[in-house]
Each structure stands twice: as structure tokens, then as C-alpha cells.
Design a protein around this motif. Structure first.
Motif, PDB file in Angstrom:
ATOM      1  N   GLY A  62       7.924  -8.205  19.848  1.00  0.00           N
ATOM      2  CA  GLY A  62       8.169  -9.313  18.786  1.00  0.00           C
ATOM      3  C   GLY A  62       6.244  -9.509  18.236  1.00  0.00           C
ATOM      4  O   GLY A  62       5.962  -8.537  17.898  1.00  0.00           O
ATOM      5  N   PRO A  63       6.382 -10.898  18.022  1.00  0.00           N
ATOM      6  CA  PRO A  63       4.833 -11.266  17.476  1.00  0.00           C
ATOM      7  C   PRO A  63       3.757 -10.891  18.343  1.00  0.00           C
ATOM      8  O   PRO A  63       2.589 -11.101  17.862  1.00  0.00           O
ATOM      9  CB  PRO A  63       5.068 -12.884  17.726  1.00  0.00           C
ATOM     10  CG  PRO A  63       6.188 -13.131  18.353  1.00  0.00           C
ATOM     11  CD  PRO A  63       7.199 -11.924  18.346  1.00  0.00           C
ATOM     12  N   GLN A 105       7.524  -7.323  13.741  1.00  0.00           N
ATOM     13  CA  GLN A 105       7.906  -8.580  14.527  1.00  0.00           C
ATOM     14  C   GLN A 105       9.225  -8.811  15.163  1.00  0.00           C
ATOM     15  O   GLN A 105       9.420  -9.718  15.786  1.00  0.00           O
ATOM     16  CB  GLN A 105       7.513  -9.742  13.385  1.00  0.00           C
ATOM     17  CG  GLN A 105       6.184  -9.742  12.671  1.00  0.00           C
ATOM     18  CD  GLN A 105       4.987 -10.130  13.793  1.00  0.00           C
ATOM     19  OE1 GLN A 105       5.303 -11.123  14.383  1.00  0.00           O
ATOM     20  NE2 GLN A 105       4.246  -8.988  14.381  1.00  0.00           N
ATOM     21  N   ASP A 117       3.453  -6.501  10.580  1.00  0.00           N
ATOM     22  CA  ASP A 117       4.632  -7.174  10.117  1.00  0.00           C
ATOM     23  C   ASP A 117       5.965  -6.782  10.445  1.00  0.00           C
ATOM     24  O   ASP A 117       6.860  -7.443  10.859  1.00  0.00           O
ATOM     25  CB  ASP A 117       4.581  -7.792   8.655  1.00  0.00           C
ATOM     26  CG  ASP A 117       3.085  -8.730   8.347  1.00  0.00           C
ATOM     27  OD1 ASP A 117       2.745  -9.285   9.163  1.00  0.00           O
ATOM     28  OD2 ASP A 117       2.993  -8.592   7.104  1.00  0.00           O
ATOM     29  N   GLY A 177       5.154 -16.396  17.242  1.00  0.00           N
ATOM     30  CA  GLY A 177       4.957 -15.983  15.849  1.00  0.00           C
ATOM     31  C   GLY A 177       4.316 -17.003  14.902  1.00  0.00           C
ATOM     32  O   GLY A 177       3.672 -16.733  14.181  1.00  0.00           O
ATOM     33  N   ARG A 229       0.734 -16.563  15.667  1.00  0.00           N
ATOM     34  CA  ARG A 229       0.282 -15.161  15.051  1.00  0.00           C
ATOM     35  C   ARG A 229      -0.367 -15.669  13.324  1.00  0.00           C
ATOM     36  O   ARG A 229      -1.258 -15.123  13.007  1.00  0.00           O
ATOM     37  CB  ARG A 229       1.164 -14.260  14.972  1.00  0.00           C
ATOM     38  CG  ARG A 229       0.582 -12.885  14.110  1.00  0.00           C
ATOM     39  CD  ARG A 229       1.806 -11.849  14.465  1.00  0.00           C
ATOM     40  NE  ARG A 229       1.576 -10.602  13.538  1.00  0.00           N
ATOM     41  CZ  ARG A 229       2.069 -10.627  12.140  1.00  0.00           C
ATOM     42  NH1 ARG A 229       2.923 -11.837  11.798  1.00  0.00           N
ATOM     43  NH2 ARG A 229       1.953  -9.555  11.400  1.00  0.00           N
TER      44      ARG A 229
END
Length: 589
Positions: free
Chosen positions: A139-140, A148, A145, A17, A20
Motif C-alpha cells: 500500500g502506502p 496505494q 498513487d 498513508g 505519505r
């Protein structure tokens, strides 16, 4: 991130994350970020996807007449309750990744009209459709967004017969740690398998329409009626008595032609002894096949058709042509040559042709020179291959029962020379010879092959009759132990088997089935993941469709009938030589 090779990123989601965020702000990304994830982020940026994309103002209308949705809706409505009380969503998309159907609600998962990378960036549905296998994105790894904190697993939905991707099934839920398999991966796979089974059941509708047209035309057991679609035949008892194999092949060609244009009246052989009235059967404008009503021209009894060989598994057109031609040739007591790649079933066909009579077998692969004392056939010892010593032996072979000579390509040149002289002296010997093409034959072997060319049958390789694999799986599977269920296969596993080129043909397939039956520990049907790596990964070339198989068989049969002369074959088929050459190149590829 496929389930077979999970990305290292799934074991480091919090740092991913951070990586990213660095990517979105234009800062350098750490080297440990998986290349496929980084490439997906770059594609999203290239497509202009905003990472803060919100809920669309107005979603476009969903396709209402999708055949996939029609087959999938009743299945998914039964499966949706299995999502459980937790926040999760079940999605169905088409081949363009447009969302056709949804069930369930999860916070952070706003309604989305499409899942293409051009619209929403990296996601499991786009990945599954591209790789044609189950895929997970956590997730990431997503670009948006709003995703996530989402884990998603997607499974492609493939057409049961062609294997083309029709869409995807996705289950999305709250972030689950990012370690495959996704907790609802089994549900996604079960849903995809159930939808494919429903598609397969609905795919039988054209066959039912053709059957209905056949029954209307038959109207009674004394009418000679044939229904053909380029892949299957349905004949009344009167049609079996009246139609020769040449007539049926002419009708097969008419059925193939009807798919492209209005078919002309079938060109039946001059000695057919019957005429044919054709009805084209259509569904929604597409040609399903033809129904032919046959009328006898004379009162003479029709020529008997070759006897069937029920012990041989397979109903495809190439295999049926080969078996019926072999059965026709076997009606006369003369030598016959069975040729084809290794493992295509030459010996099995030879034994079936010879029936229950005692068969003497000589395998040249074990003793190519057939030296004195090297082989004993029944109670007859075969001496050295000298014409003077074996002419009498060949006569005794013919008198005592047929002889099967396997692997003629392994005979030495002197042995083949003597065999040629023996066949010259005994042209009616009951001798079946199998030959596997490979290295260029020597002059003696070439003379033997030329001598038997008029009485030769080429068995098709398994890759040219892939539609027989489902029948072969049942025939090759070992008998289950008492109280144990028989061996079964998922649609995805069968599709992988049908798409494999099988260089070892039926023999290789038999080894795969035997190994799976002996060594697997799991219960239930065999899945694609259990297949050997070379089979599971799929081929690099496009498989032929049933219509292409039928067209290819017709072209090869016409070439054989005209001695390989492509100009005469093209004229007989009603196409130009350039078209014939093009089709031959396509089918060779």
C-alpha cells in the motif's frame, strides 16, 4: 521490507498513508515512519518520479532474446493458473528490472515497462534485487498513487552457478492487510525456484557440447582422448594409461588459457612420452574447453597413474590435485605430511591412503608430550619420547603396520626433537603426520616440517572447493529412516552454503547438516531460512568462479614445483612477475 525483519509500517498502513500525503505536500513527517520507507520516498523524489504517474503512452519493446525469459516462460506458463480467480499479476523482470513477461490482470495495476526506482519509485522488485532476498511492499509504502491499494511480493532469480542476480519474480494483488508473509509469497518463491532449476538444467548444455566433441574424437576405445574445461576431466581408458598427472595438469593450463586467447601448443613435460593435438570447443564464440588427442612417442608402457580414492567425496580441481598427489606419494613407504586448516579432512585422507591395514593412531592433541603410559597404540604401549627407548618401538611400528600421528603442532619441543632423530634413523618408516598451521612453529617443529616438505600435501579449505559442497551434502546427510525421504536442499540454500567461508571447513559443514537433520520439523527440502544465521546471511567477499579456482590451483602447483620462487613460477606460466603478484593478491582476498 524483507520478510525476516518486517517494517513497523506494515502494522499501521492507514496512518502511513497520511504520513505519505504529508511527505508529498512538503510537511513534516511523523517520527514513527520507518527510516527505510522514508528513504525510499526521498529517492523517488530525487529521481524526479511523479507520484501521480499514469499508464505509459507507449511501452518500449521487451527484449526478445533474453536467456532468462527463454528458461522462465515455459515454467511461468505452467505456474500462472495457480494465481487463482482473484485479481493478481505475475511479473518477470531482468537484472535491469525491465518487465519481460506478465500474466493476470488486477484493477489499479496498469501495464508497466520497468520497475526500477528511477522509473516508478519504491517497489518490491527493486528491493528484492538490491537485498537479494524475498521482499514485500504494501500500500502506502509505495510512492505511486496507483499502487496505494496494492500488496506485492518479489523474489530474486539467481544464476545457479555464479549466484548473480538475473532478475526478479513478483506477485501483486489487492492490498492484503500488510502483514507478512504475503498470501502468495509461497507461490513467488516456488516460481523462482522452478525457474532456477530450469536455468540449472540449461546450464548443462556446455558440458553436453564438450561431451559430444569428446565422443567424436574418441571414435573407439583404443584412442587416448581427454576433454578438459578447467574444472572437469573426461578421459578415455587409453588416455588414463598414457597420460601422467603432469601431462594432465599441462592440459588443464591450456584449457584455462584458451578462455583468454588462442592457446599455444601445450608444453608437456620432457618425460611425458606422448604428444597432444588440441581442439578448442566453442559455443557462440565462448570457449567451453578443449579436447586433446594423445599419441605415444615410444612403445614403452606408460607410467601408471596414482590409484583413485573413491571413498573421498569431491571432484573439484584443488581437491583432486591434493588427493592424487597424496595417492602418488603413498606408493612409496616413506613418511608423509598432510597439512591444512582444521576440518579439511586430513585424517580422513590419511585413513584412506593407509587402506584396510590396521592403523595405529597417536593423537598429540590428547598427549602432546607422549609421556610414559599416556598412550597405548594397539597392543604397543608408547613410553617416554627418548631416542634410546623408542628407536626400537618405531621399527616395530613399521613392521606391524603404519602409524598415524595427528596434530603434530601440539607436540612438545622435546617430543618433536626425538621424532626428528627417529626419522633420521628410520627414513623409510611408514608414518603419516597431520599438521594444522597456526602459531609460528618452534625450531624443532620447523625442522620436522622442512624434512617432510618434499613429501607433503596441503589440503585445500572448503571455501576453495565450494563446488564440492553439493556432493558433500549427500555424503554427510544421515541415512533416512525406513520410509522417510532423503534430505534435500533448495537451490537458494545450496547457494548460501557455497558462498559461506566455512572457517571450520568440512567438519563445520558436517555439524550443520547433522543439526538440521536432527532438529528440523518441516517437510520438504531445506530452505535458506532454516540455515544458521551466519550461513544464511552470506559472505562479504566475492566467491571465485570455477575458472578462477582452476587458475589459482595451477599457480599454486607451479609455485610448489619451483620451491616457492615466484620469478621461476611466473616464467613457467608465461606471465610477468607483476601479473603473478596481482593474481596472488586477488586470490588471497
Amino acid at each position: 521490507m524483507t520478510t525476516t525483519e518486517p517494517s513497523p509500517a506494515v502494522h499501521a498502513l492507514p496512518p502511513l498513508g497520511v504520513a505519505r500525503e504529508r511527505f508529498l505536500s512538503g510537511r513534516p513527517v511523523p517520527e514513527w515512519v520507518p527510516e527505510d520507507v522514508l528513504a525510499a520516498w526521498r529517492r523517488a523524489r530525487f529521481f524526479g518520479v511523479p507520484h501521480d504517474l499514469g499508464e505509459p503512452a507507449a511501452a518500449p519493446p521487451r527484449p526478445a532474446d533474453s536467456p532468462l525469459l527463454g528458461a522462465a516462460r515455459p515454467v511461468l506458463e505452467r505456474i500462472a493458473p495457480a494465481l487463482g480467480p482473484g485479481p493478481s499479476v505475475l511479473l518477470l523482470t531482468d537484472a535491469r528490472l525491465r518487465v519481460l513477461w506478465t500474466s493476470g490482470v488486477a484493477p489499479g495495476l496498469p501495464p508497466c515497462p520497468g520497475l526500477s526506482e528511477q522509473e516508478v519509485g519504491h517497489n518490491s522488485a527493486a528491493l528484492a534485487l538490491r537485498d537479494r532476498r524475498r521482499a514485500e511492499v504494501h500500500g502506502p509504502e509505495h510512492f505511486l498513487d496507483v499502487w496505494q491499494d496494492v500488496s506485492a511480493v518479489s523474489v530474486p532469480v539467481l544464476a545457479p552457478k555464479s549466484g548473480h542476480a538475473l532478475g526478479t519474480l513478483t506477485v501483486a494483488c489487492r492490498l492484503c492487510g500488510g502483514r507478512p508473509p504475503h498470501p502468495q509469497a509461497a507461490l513467488a518463491e516456488a516460481a523462482a525456484t522452478a525457474v532456477e532449476a530450469e536455468l540449472l538444467a540449461r546450464a548443462g548444455r556446455p558440458e553436453q557440447l564438450l561431451l559430444d566433441a569428446y565422443l567424436r574424437a574418441a571414435r573407439g576405445e583404443d584412442r587416448a582422448v581427454a576433454a578438459l574445461d578447467g574444472r572437469n576431466r573426461l578421459l578415455s581408458a587409453a588416455a588414463e594409461r598414457l597420460a601422467s598427472e603432469e601431462v594432465l595438469r599441462a592440459l588443464e593450463r591450456t584449457a584455462v588459457t584458451a578462455r583468454y586467447s588462442d592457446p599455444p601448443a601445450p608444453t608437456l613435460p620432457e618425460d611425458a612420452g606422448c604428444t597432444a593435438q588440441i581442439e578448442v570447443v566453442r559455443q557462440d564464440g565462448a570457449v567451453l574447453g578443449i579436447v586433446a588427442v594423445l599419441e605415444s612417442r615410444t612403445e614403452t608402457p606408460p607410467r601408471p597413474r596414482p590409484r583413485a580414492l573413491p571413498a573421498l567425496t569431491g571432484s573439484s580441481l584443488p581437491w583432486r590435485y591434493a588427493v592424487e598427489r597424496a595417492a602418488d606419494l603413498a606408493r612409496s613407504p616413506e613418511p608423509m605430511l598432510l597439512t591444512g586448516e582444521r576440518g579439511t579432512g586430513k585424517t580422513a585422507l590419511a585413513r584412506e591412503l593407509l587402506g584396510r591395514s590396521p592403523v595405529k593412531v597417536v593423537d598429540a592433541a590428547e598427549a602432546g608430550s607422549l609421556e610414559a603410559g599416556s598412550l597405548e597404540v594397539g597392543s604397543l604401549e608408547v613410553g617416554s619420547l627418548e631416542a634410546g627407548s623408542l628407536e626400537g618401538d618405531l621399527a616395530r611400528w613399521a613392521a606391524r603396520g603404519p602409524l598415524l600421528l595427528r596434530h603434530a603442532e601440539r607436540l612438545t619441543q622435546p617430543a618433536v626433537a626425538v621424532l626428528n632423530s627417529l626419522l633420521d634413523a628410520h627414513p623409510d618408516a611408514r608414518l603419516l603426520i597431520t599438521h594444522t598451521p597456526g602459531t609460528p612453529p618452534g625450531p624443532c617443529l620447523q625442522r620436522l616440517l622442512d624434512k617432510l616438505a618434499a613429501r607433503s600435501v596441503t589440503l585445500p579449505p572448503l571455501r576453495e572447493r565450494a563446488e564440492d559442497i553439493r556432493e558433500l551434502l549427500t555424503a554427510l546427510a544421515p541415512r533416512p529412516a525406513p520410509g522417510s525421504p532423503p534430505l534435500t536442499w533448495t537451490l537458494d540454500a545450496v547457494r548460501a552454503l557455497e558462498q559461506h567461508p566455512w572457517p571450520g571447513n568440512v567438519t563445520e559443514l558436517a555439524h550443520v547438516v547433522q543439526a538440521l537433520a536432527e532438529h528440523r520439523r518441516a517437510s520438504g527440502p531445506i530452505r535458506r531460512a532454516e540455515l544458521p544465521d551466519t550461513v544464511r546471511e552470506g559472505p562479504a567477499v566475492r566467491p571465485l568462479s570455477p575458472m578462477e579456482h582452476a587458475e589459482r590451483a595451477t599457480i599454486l602447483e607451479t609455485l610448489h614445483r619451483h620451491g616457492g620462487n615466484k620469478s621461476r613460477a611466473a616464467a613457467a606460466l608465461g606471465i610477468g612477475r607483476a601479473t603473478l603478484y596481482r593474481k596472488l593478491r586477488e586470490y588471497e582476498g
